[in-house]
Design an enzyme around this catalytic site. Structure first.
Site, short mmCIF file in Angstrom:
data_model
loop_
_atom_site.label_atom_id
_atom_site.label_comp_id
_atom_site.label_asym_id
_atom_site.label_seq_id
_atom_site.Cartn_x
_atom_site.Cartn_y
_atom_site.Cartn_z
N GLU A 93 51.64 99.46 158.11
CA GLU A 93 53.02 99.36 158.58
C GLU A 93 53.00 99.61 160.08
O GLU A 93 53.29 100.70 160.55
CB GLU A 93 53.89 100.42 157.90
N ALA A 108 58.46 93.12 158.19
CA ALA A 108 59.86 92.81 157.94
C ALA A 108 60.36 92.04 159.15
O ALA A 108 60.33 92.55 160.28
CB ALA A 108 60.65 94.10 157.77
N THR A 132 54.22 102.92 167.31
CA THR A 132 55.29 103.14 166.33
C THR A 132 55.66 104.62 166.28
O THR A 132 56.85 104.97 166.20
CB THR A 132 54.82 102.65 164.93
N GLU A 174 37.82 102.59 125.97
CA GLU A 174 37.33 102.19 124.65
C GLU A 174 36.95 103.42 123.83
O GLU A 174 37.29 103.53 122.65
CB GLU A 174 36.11 101.27 124.78
N ARG A 214 54.68 102.33 149.13
CA ARG A 214 54.00 103.52 149.65
C ARG A 214 53.45 104.37 148.51
O ARG A 214 52.36 104.93 148.61
CB ARG A 214 54.96 104.37 150.50
N LEU A 236 56.58 108.49 157.54
CA LEU A 236 55.56 107.76 156.78
C LEU A 236 55.20 108.45 155.47
O LEU A 236 54.03 108.57 155.11
CB LEU A 236 54.30 107.51 157.62
N ARG A 261 59.44 108.68 149.78
CA ARG A 261 60.60 109.52 149.48
C ARG A 261 61.08 109.42 148.04
O ARG A 261 62.11 109.97 147.69
CB ARG A 261 61.73 109.22 150.46
N TRP A 295 68.30 97.93 161.87
CA TRP A 295 67.32 97.54 160.87
C TRP A 295 67.36 96.04 160.70
O TRP A 295 68.44 95.46 160.74
CB TRP A 295 67.65 98.19 159.52
N CYS A 314 31.96 98.15 129.70
CA CYS A 314 30.80 98.33 130.57
C CYS A 314 29.50 98.28 129.77
O CYS A 314 29.46 98.57 128.59
CB CYS A 314 30.91 99.62 131.37
C1 AOF Z 1 35.00 100.33 130.74
N1 AOF Z 1 36.07 101.05 130.37
O1 AOF Z 1 37.70 102.48 130.78
C2 AOF Z 1 36.35 101.86 132.57
C3 AOF Z 1 35.24 101.07 132.97
O2 AOF Z 1 30.60 106.24 135.93
P1 AOF Z 1 31.34 105.65 134.76
O3 AOF Z 1 30.57 105.81 133.46
O4 AOF Z 1 32.74 106.16 134.63
O5 AOF Z 1 31.42 104.06 134.99
C4 AOF Z 1 32.25 103.53 135.97
C5 AOF Z 1 32.23 102.03 135.94
O6 AOF Z 1 32.56 101.57 134.63
C6 AOF Z 1 33.26 101.40 136.85
O7 AOF Z 1 32.76 101.15 138.12
C7 AOF Z 1 33.59 100.12 136.11
O8 AOF Z 1 32.61 99.13 136.34
C8 AOF Z 1 33.51 100.55 134.67
N2 AOF Z 1 34.83 101.07 134.25
N3 AOF Z 1 34.64 100.29 132.06
O9 AOF Z 1 34.35 99.69 129.91
C9 AOF Z 1 36.76 101.82 131.21
N4 AOF Z 1 36.99 102.67 133.45
ZN ZN Z 2 32.84 101.79 129.68
#
Ligand code: AOF
Ligand code: ZN
Length: 355
Positions: free
Chosen positions: A285, A159, A201, A56, A189, A209, A212, A175, A80
């Protein structure tokens, strides 16, 4: 307008998904600032790296000197509400005075969890939620598991033949599926933090593993060798920049510098330790024994079953005894998708656990 929001949400998902490894352990997020009257994208922001600007803020900064009061911001994850490494995005949205916020899915982080939406609504800003919700959840399924359980997301890949066999009565296993399915596995992967396999394995096939596909990240490797039997000459141990974790209870030997031993009691313990070492998702795997143990210990989140149109009859089943004697004791999954991969079929299913 809903069709338009979905179209823009798809753009967010596409851009965000490019930063899977850089953004972790944060989610993949992108935000678009949109002028509804002019049908015009003003800017697009992305959360590019852990610790850096959230999507944002990136979009707002890119929009420059803009009047946001008639603008909509579309974002695949709830903005957030908490002060983390960066200030709360919900506050930024309120402060800039956006007209509308369109959200894909809520943020399960206990520090956010609806609080972001509440802050925005309380400021009198219109909020539209649940736009392409399933796709947005799928994009951040690893983050959702990580932030709610402090455990890696575990995808089990198998598989088999149409009769669920992985080895013929004569002991052959190569295979079973076609080339297109095996290429698909290479893509898987590239999308996981680590690949997990077992000593059986390694001894039988000496697999590399690695991924590629050119330009893609080489995943870390987790090798299960409880008793410390295998020598470090096998391909999985070579030093190619990937971290190698040897899950073992035998620490009485010298380990090459690229190999980190991890002692473990069971898979929950091992995965919890791996999570703390930055292994946020694991592609399993392995052969039958480890696969059975992981599923029995309820450690698998998702199963990808590649099915080849062959029948072996007598042979080795892909899975062993899970202690299911009554139908209601069965391990329950939900089919999520099914696709044709050249001559094979890929079934995608998620485990349902009661908790
Ligand atoms: C958003 N926009 O682009 C992301 C969010 O330590 P900070 O400040 O980077 O916060 C991390 C937390 O914020 C993360 O665990 C998740 O809950 C949120 N991520 N939120 O609004 C974003 N990356
Ligand atoms: Zn945020």
């Amino acid at each position: 307008m809903m069709k338009k929001y979905e179209e823009l949400m798809r753009l967010c998902i596409e851009s965000a998904s490019k930063y899977r490894f850089e953004a972790a352990p944060n989610p993949m997020v992108s935000a678009i600032i949109y002028d509804e009257r002019e049908d015009k994208i003003i800017s697009q922001g992305v959360h590019r790296k852990y610790g850096e600007n959230h999507a944002e803020r990136d979009a707002v900064e890119k929009a420059g000197d803009c009047d946001f009061s008639d603008k909509t911001i579309i974002v695949n994850l709830e903005p957030c509400a908490h002060q983390g490494k960066t200030p709360p995005c919900a506050d930024l949205i309120v402060e800039k005075g956006f007209k509308k916020v369109v959200i894909g899915t809520y943020d399960p982080n206990p520090l956010v969890c609806g609080q972001g939406i509440l802050k925005i609504k309380n400021a009198g800003i219109e909020v539209v939620t649940g736009v392409l919700e399933d796709e947005c959840k799928e994009l951040n399924k690893v983050f959702i598991k990580n932030v709610t359980k402090k455990m890696p997301y575990v995808l089990v890949k198998i598989a088999t033949t149409l009769d669920s066999k992985i080895v013929t009565a004569g002991g052959e296993s190569k295979w079973i599926t076609g080339e297109a399915s095996r290429e698909y596995v290479q893509k898987l992967r590239s999308q996981h933090f680590a690949i997990l396999s077992g000593s059986g394995t390694v001894l039988a096939d000496n697999p590399a593993l690695t991924c590629r596909i050119k330009g893609e990240r080489t995943p870390d490797r987790v090798i299960i060798d409880r008793h410390g039997k295998i020598s470090f000459d096998y391909q999985v141990f070579r030093d190619d920049g990937a971290r190698v974790f040897l899950a073992t209870n035998n620490l009485n030997r010298d380990f090459p510098k690229n190999v980190t031993p991890v002692e473990f009691a069971n898979f929950r313990d091992l995965f919890s330790k791996l999570y703390n070492l930055g292994v946020y998702s694991i592609l399993v795997e392995t052969g039958k024994t480890i696969l059975t143990a992981i599923i029995k210990q309820e450690m698998a989140d998702e199963l990808y079953k590649f099915v080849s149109p062959k029948i072996f009859g007598t042979g080795l089943d892909f899975i062993g005894n899970l202690g299911v004697y009554k139908i209601n004791e069965a391990y329950k999954l939900k089919f999520c998708d099914m696709e044709k991969v050249d001559e094979d079929v890929l079934i995608k299913a998620k485990f349902l656990y009661e908790d």
